[in-house]
Design a protein around this motif. Sequence first.
Motif, short mmCIF file in Angstrom:
data_model
loop_
_atom_site.label_atom_id
_atom_site.label_comp_id
_atom_site.label_asym_id
_atom_site.label_seq_id
_atom_site.Cartn_x
_atom_site.Cartn_y
_atom_site.Cartn_z
N SER A 30 0.93 -1.32 -0.11
CA SER A 30 0.22 0.04 -0.09
C SER A 30 0.93 1.28 0.10
N ILE A 31 1.96 1.17 0.75
CA ILE A 31 2.77 2.31 0.67
C ILE A 31 3.49 2.52 -0.67
N LEU A 32 3.87 1.39 -1.15
CA LEU A 32 4.60 1.33 -2.33
C LEU A 32 3.76 1.91 -3.68
N LYS A 33 2.41 1.77 -3.45
CA LYS A 33 1.25 2.07 -4.37
C LYS A 33 0.96 3.72 -3.92
N GLY A 34 1.46 4.36 -2.90
CA GLY A 34 1.28 5.80 -2.77
C GLY A 34 0.21 5.84 -1.94
N LEU A 35 -0.53 4.90 -1.36
CA LEU A 35 -1.96 5.33 -0.75
C LEU A 35 -1.39 5.97 0.93
N ASP A 36 -2.42 6.79 1.18
CA ASP A 36 -2.56 7.17 2.47
C ASP A 36 -3.37 6.51 3.59
N VAL A 37 -4.54 5.74 3.04
CA VAL A 37 -5.48 5.17 4.09
C VAL A 37 -5.90 4.01 3.45
N ILE A 38 -5.91 2.92 4.09
CA ILE A 38 -6.64 1.71 3.79
C ILE A 38 -7.44 1.01 4.98
N ALA A 39 -8.45 0.09 4.52
CA ALA A 39 -9.07 -0.28 5.52
C ALA A 39 -8.96 -1.91 5.18
N VAL A 40 -8.90 -2.51 6.18
CA VAL A 40 -8.57 -4.31 6.20
C VAL A 40 -9.86 -4.70 6.66
N THR A 41 -10.65 -5.45 5.70
CA THR A 41 -11.81 -5.81 5.54
C THR A 41 -12.17 -7.45 5.51
N ASP A 42 -11.89 -8.09 6.12
CA ASP A 42 -11.79 -9.57 6.03
C ASP A 42 -13.42 -10.05 6.24
N HIS A 43 -13.66 -11.18 5.33
CA HIS A 43 -15.19 -11.56 5.70
C HIS A 43 -15.39 -11.97 7.03
N ASN A 44 -16.27 -11.44 7.59
CA ASN A 44 -17.00 -11.50 8.80
C ASN A 44 -16.08 -11.66 9.99
N SER A 45 -14.86 -11.11 9.90
CA SER A 45 -13.94 -11.26 11.07
C SER A 45 -12.80 -10.05 10.77
N CYS A 46 -12.24 -9.67 12.12
CA CYS A 46 -11.37 -8.72 12.10
C CYS A 46 -9.92 -9.32 12.98
#
Length: 244
Positions: A30-46
Motif C-alpha cells: 500500500s505504501i509502495l502504491k502511494g496510498l494514504d489510507v487503507i481499510a482491512v476488511t476480511d469476511h465476517n472477522s477482524c
Amino acid sequence: MKLAYDLHIHTALSPCADKDMTPNNIVNMSILKGLDVIAVTDHNSCKNVRACISCAKDRPLLVIPGMEVETAEEIHLLCLFPDAGKAEEMQEWVYSHLPHIRNNEGIFGEQLILDDDDNITGVEERLLLCPAAMTINEVYDVVQDRLEGAVIPAHIDRQSNSLLESFGVMPEDISITCVELSQKNQVCRLTGKHPSIRNMKTLFSSDAHYLGYISERENFLEADCKEVRAVLNSLKAGWKQEFK
C-alpha cells in the motif's frame, strides 16, 4: 485534506485470499502504491486488524479497522470502525449470528491468523464465507449508532452479494451516505437508474485478495485530517456529486 485510499482489502484470514496477503505485505504494498489510507476488511472477522495496524505504526499509512459483513440478505457491507476494540465488539456480535459450520480448507481455503511479523498464530476454524443471521438494517444500527462506525454497501454494481442485486432499489429506510462500485464505467448507468446515489459518496476500492490488486494512487477522498475518525466522519457525511 485529500487522501488516496483503498477501503476494501482482504488478508489471508479470508479463505478466498492469497496467503501472501499478510499484514506486512499489505502495508508495504500500500505504501509502495502511494496510498494514504487503507481499510482491512476480511469476511465476517477482524482477527488480523491489530497486526496490520501495528505494521503501519510510524509509517506513512493510516489503517482503518474493519470487516466485510455478509447479511441475512446475502449483501456484503464494508463496516469500518474508529478503533480495533470497536471492530472486535462487532466481530463478537457477528460470530454470535454465524452458523456453526466448520471451514473445509480443501474447498474454501485456509483462514490464517497472523501477527505483526507475519507469523501464523492460529487458524479460524469457523467458515467465514457465509451470511450471518442479521439484516442490513440491524448492521447499520449496530455499526453506526452503537459502535460509531461507518457502513458502505460493497460493489453495488455486481450481480453477486450486492445491495442493488438483492433489493432492486436503494432502500429508503436506511441512511446510506456512501456506496462502493467495482467499476467506474458503471457510475452513469447506476445514477441514471437510481438517482439517490448522486447524493452519496461513490467509492472505488480494490476488494483485493492478491497483493497486486491493491489500488494505485488514483482514488481520493476528502477528510479534515489523516485520522480514522476524520475519515469515518467524511464517509458518513454524504455529498452532492455531478457525473458526466
